[in-house]
Structures are given as structure tokens and as C-alpha cells.
Motif scaffolding. Sequence first.
Motif, PDB file in Angstrom:
ATOM      1  N   LYS A  45       0.822  -1.214   0.000  1.00 38.05           N
ATOM      2  CA  LYS A  45       0.000   0.000   0.000  1.00 38.05           C
ATOM      3  C   LYS A  45       0.857   1.266   0.000  1.00 38.05           C
ATOM      4  O   LYS A  45       0.690   2.144  -0.857  1.00 38.05           O
ATOM      5  CB  LYS A  45      -0.934   0.008   1.233  1.00 38.05           C
ATOM      6  N   SER A  46       1.773   1.345   0.979  1.00 38.36           N
ATOM      7  CA  SER A  46       2.592   2.562   1.072  1.00 38.36           C
ATOM      8  C   SER A  46       3.463   2.727  -0.162  1.00 38.36           C
ATOM      9  O   SER A  46       3.638   3.835  -0.679  1.00 38.36           O
ATOM     10  CB  SER A  46       3.468   2.527   2.326  1.00 38.36           C
ATOM     11  N   THR A  47       4.023   1.617  -0.654  1.00 33.63           N
ATOM     12  CA  THR A  47       4.873   1.686  -1.841  1.00 33.63           C
ATOM     13  C   THR A  47       4.076   2.241  -3.034  1.00 33.63           C
ATOM     14  O   THR A  47       4.567   3.090  -3.781  1.00 33.63           O
ATOM     15  CB  THR A  47       5.425   0.282  -2.181  1.00 33.63           C
ATOM     16  N   TYR A  87       1.943  11.009   4.848  1.00 30.63           N
ATOM     17  CA  TYR A  87       2.622   9.731   5.000  1.00 30.63           C
ATOM     18  C   TYR A  87       2.307   9.048   6.324  1.00 30.63           C
ATOM     19  O   TYR A  87       1.916   9.677   7.301  1.00 30.63           O
ATOM     20  CB  TYR A  87       4.136   9.906   4.895  1.00 30.63           C
ATOM     21  N   GLN A  88       2.562   7.733   6.325  1.00 34.30           N
ATOM     22  CA  GLN A  88       2.371   6.906   7.519  1.00 34.30           C
ATOM     23  C   GLN A  88       3.194   7.466   8.688  1.00 34.30           C
ATOM     24  O   GLN A  88       2.701   7.562   9.794  1.00 34.30           O
ATOM     25  CB  GLN A  88       2.825   5.482   7.177  1.00 34.30           C
ATOM     26  N   GLU A  89       4.438   7.823   8.424  1.00 38.33           N
ATOM     27  CA  GLU A  89       5.219   8.496   9.460  1.00 38.33           C
ATOM     28  C   GLU A  89       5.409   9.922   8.957  1.00 38.33           C
ATOM     29  O   GLU A  89       6.303  10.177   8.180  1.00 38.33           O
ATOM     30  CB  GLU A  89       6.614   7.875   9.628  1.00 38.33           C
ATOM     31  N   MET A 166      -3.939   9.574   1.971  1.00 37.08           N
ATOM     32  CA  MET A 166      -3.679   9.499   3.404  1.00 37.08           C
ATOM     33  C   MET A 166      -3.309   8.073   3.785  1.00 37.08           C
ATOM     34  O   MET A 166      -4.092   7.153   3.605  1.00 37.08           O
ATOM     35  CB  MET A 166      -4.911   9.950   4.182  1.00 37.08           C
ATOM     36  N   ASP A 167      -2.085   7.916   4.328  1.00 34.17           N
ATOM     37  CA  ASP A 167      -1.594   6.581   4.669  1.00 34.17           C
ATOM     38  C   ASP A 167      -1.753   6.340   6.168  1.00 34.17           C
ATOM     39  O   ASP A 167      -1.004   6.879   6.976  1.00 34.17           O
ATOM     40  CB  ASP A 167      -0.116   6.464   4.267  1.00 34.17           C
ATOM     41  N   GLU A 168      -2.737   5.569   6.533  1.00 33.62           N
ATOM     42  CA  GLU A 168      -3.060   5.270   7.936  1.00 33.62           C
ATOM     43  C   GLU A 168      -3.118   6.519   8.807  1.00 33.62           C
ATOM     44  O   GLU A 168      -2.443   6.601   9.835  1.00 33.62           O
ATOM     45  CB  GLU A 168      -2.050   4.273   8.513  1.00 33.62           C
TER      46      GLU A 168
HETATM   47 MG   LIG Z   1       2.346   1.109   4.927  1.00 30.81          MG
END
Ligand SMILES: [Mg+2]
Length: 502
Positions: A45-47, A87-89, A166-168
Amino acid sequence: MSEEYVLQLQHIRKEYPGVVALKDVTLELKPGEILALIGENGAGKSTLIKCCSGAVIPTSGKIIVNGKEFTSMTPQLAAENGIAIIYQEFNNVKELSAAENLFLGRPIKKGIVIDKAAMEREAAKAFEQLHIKIDPKALMKNLTVGYQQMVEIAKAIQQNAKILIMDEPSAPLTSAEVESMFEVVERLRKEGVSIIYISHRLEEIYRLSDRIVVLRDGEYIKTLITKESHVQELIKLMVGRELTQTYPPRGDCIDENEVILELKDVTGNGDKNISLKVHKGEILGLGGLVGAGRTELAQMIFGAVKKQSGEIYFKGKEINPKSPREAIDIGIALVPEDRKRHGALLGVSIKNNINMPIYQRNSTLSVINSKVERETAEKYEKSMAIKTPSLQQLVKNLSGGNQQKVILAKWLAADAELIIVDEPTRGIDVGAKYEIYKLMNELVEKEGKAIIMISSEMEELMGMSDRIVVLSEGNMTGSLEKSEFSQETIMAYASAARMEEG
Ligand SMILES: [Mg+2]
Ligand SMILES: Nc1ncnc2c1ncn2[C@@H]1O[C@H](COP(=O)(O)OP(=O)(O)OP(=O)(O)O)[C@@H](O)[C@H]1O
């Protein structure tokens, strides 16, 4: 050229040494829709979304934005084409103000000097537009995680983004913060922004999204219309098999005669007069709202923060750990909530991370048994389904959820008699959650450990605990036996301190 879609990803492939992160993934985003992207930890997903921002360059495939074709993006191109990503972070600068973060990398200037006042004015406007109350001058480090994220969203809006990814976004937020984020997201959708939303919390997916794209193992599996889909179907598509139970069953294994940990009137770190007991073979749940003082209590037990008064007994003996190191030697482990800061050594291999507490314990030995080392790491790789080509892989190359698993594994392998886990399954997919619950059961049932589990997920708290102690604003407001568990009762105790005051 298609006007029907604002964004199309076609046949995206991404290879890393030893890993194919994405294999031929195609998806389309319609104007003004919320498209959920789901899949297990490491599914890609993030990639995939990083390919849209230029943070990742696809090995092959096409990215089509409003009919314009690209083989890869750059951050600049993405911004020019109206794409913004949270991003997630997320990476904000903690020492700068909210306004400065909003204009990070593209400050407003008067001549050659940065025009702080103008940035603050514009930031105030952007926050107002989103109906959020943030002082533009406030330093980022003084804002809650929820507000920090609102700054990120405001930044996307300020840049006039038409596609927001939006990632998590909800993972680090309190439930109240999640609610206000949802309001903002709904409002943006109404204004015509198209949104891709990644989350492991399926109830959010059902509440927000119009359509759902499922990835598994780097492959596109299916697109579903949210209203016409069922949660069991989703889980099956994600995990690739049926998952019928949410919580694995556990036999009665509590030894009432052996108290592992006892707190008597412990005060300090914001907590007042906390008294509780945890037995061998027991999972004690610690419930409460975010900020209730649960993590603070764990820090005192673990020797990370000193208590002011009261006593802590470990197997009947009074202890006073002055550092985590001392607590570990006594037999206490803590899996921290803030895993980014206290968790893994990102530049170190999975194997070495998992064995870290063991190295520390055996620091007098000059030779570490490499067979045991490998077996320990392999055991957890298997039981937690850590997705990696090898145990030599550096933790920073793992997906967010798989990094979490490594940290959890590291502390479970520490062989402590009391294990405190703080939000153990945050950011972890449904399938792996079940495996982690099984592992926790095994620890109490087969190995006779005691576990304190801090969780803000009501279902998890009730599903896994033998007893639940509830804190509210640093006070212990309730202690519930299994027969008394209910969402209403826990919530009542969790807000008890506030009610008494008011
Ligand atoms: Mg991810
Ligand atoms: N820089 C990298 N080097 C090597 N492998 C990588 C790198 N970045 C990602 N991967 C691998 O690509 C795969 C997909 O990772 P990705 O982060 O996209 O997963 P994800 O679906 O976002 O998972 P999560 O839910 O855990 O966040 C994983 O197997 C991961 O280990």
C-alpha cells in the motif's frame, strides 16, 4: 485520455533487491470519491502511493493524472499536478511553528526575507477553512498528534491539492481526533477533492469510503463498492483465507496463589494511589481514554520514570527499579506505545533486533550462540508472519506494520515474567492481529507469564483481558471481572474522574 478518472495507476511494478513489492497493480480514482486501499502488512500500500508522490520510482508502469501520462513522478511534479500525500510516518519539523510547517519548503517571502507574518496570516486562514483551532505560532512539538496531522491536511489544502492520499492517518489519533479528522475529510470530499484512504481499521473504511481496492502480496486483488461488500468478504480477500474468530480461545490458566506484580498506592508521573495485582497466567487489561495515565503507570513499573510514593512488589519482594535496564534484569519487559522513538534500531537487521534484549542479558558472555539467535528470530518470523525476504533485512526496509511486529517480537523474546504491552496491535493487519493474540495466549497459558495490556480498542480490551482496570485522569476508577465487561461500563469508568469534578 479519460476524464472519468483524476488518477490512474496502470500496471505498476516495483522491485527491491529480493522483494517484488508491487506486481502489475492497476487502480483508478474517480473525481470526488474516497477510495480505500487495504491489504495486510507488507501488501504494498505505502509503496504504491509513494509512486504517486515521487518518493518511489516504479520499475515499470504508468501514472496518469487528469489524462497526463508519467512513467514516474517527482515531488515537484506531484505538487504541480495537485497531488498531496500524508505519510504513515509524517515528517514535520518539531522545532518550527505550525505556520512554518505549513509552508515548509515553499516559504512566503518579501523580497529575499521570509515573511513570517504573512505565513501566519495564511495559516490562520487555512486552519479556519478547516474549522480547526490551531495557533499558527504554536510550535509543532507542543501540538497533539491530532493537531500535527491537521497541519499536514491544511498544508495539502493550502497547496490546492485535488488528490489527497492518506496513509493510515488515524493510527496515532485519539478517538476524538479521529472524529474531527473524519469531518475534515468529508468536507474536502464535498468540495470535490478525491481521496485515497489507507487504514487497517475496517470500520473506518465502511464509514468513509465509496469503493475499496484490495491488495495482497503486491498484487491487485479486487475493487469493491463499499455499500455492496461485506466485512467477512473483505478480510478473506485481504488475508487469502477465511478468518472466523476474532480472538483465539484461552484456557483457564490463572494461578490465584502467585501474584507476579502488586502495586500499593503508587503515586507519581501524573498517577494517584494506584493499587492493583497481576497473577501468573493472567492478562490484565488497562483501559481508559488517551491521556488517562496508563502509559505513565507502565513507565513507573518499568523504571523509566521514578514513582513518588507507594510500593511495587514483584513476586512478593519490594522492588524499586531505577532504570529500564534494572527492570529488565528483574524480569519486566515493556513494549512501548511510541515505537518509532523507543522501538527498533532501524539500521539493524531483524535478527539482531529480536535478539537485542537477550544480548543485553547475556552481556557477560563473550560468545553468543548463533544457533539460538537464529532459532529465536525464525520462531517469531513464523509466528507473527513477518514479511521479509530474509532475517538479515534491515528493519527500515520493512513495511510499517512489519516493523511493529519486530519490536513486539523483541520484547516477547526477552523472556520476562511480566510483559507490559502498550497498544500491541496498532497498525497491524487483521490476520497478524490474530497471530499476536495467539502468541499472548501462549505466553500466559504455556509459559506462565503475566501480561498487562494497555489498549484503547474496546473490543480488544474485552476480547483479551481476564480483568480490566480502568484509569481516568491518573485515578483508578474501576476494576472489572470478566462477567462485568461491557463497553458502557468501561466508558463510564473511563470518564469517571471528569464527571466527579463536574
Ligand atoms: Mg504502509
Ligand atoms: N526500501 C525498501 N527496500 C526493500 N524492501 C522494501 C523497501 N520498501 C518497501 N519494501 C518492501 O515492500 C513490501 C511492501 O511494503 P509497503 O510498505 O508498501 O507495505 P504496506 O502495505 O504499506 O504495509 P503496512 O500495512 O505494514 O504499512 C514489503 O515487503 C517491504 O518489506
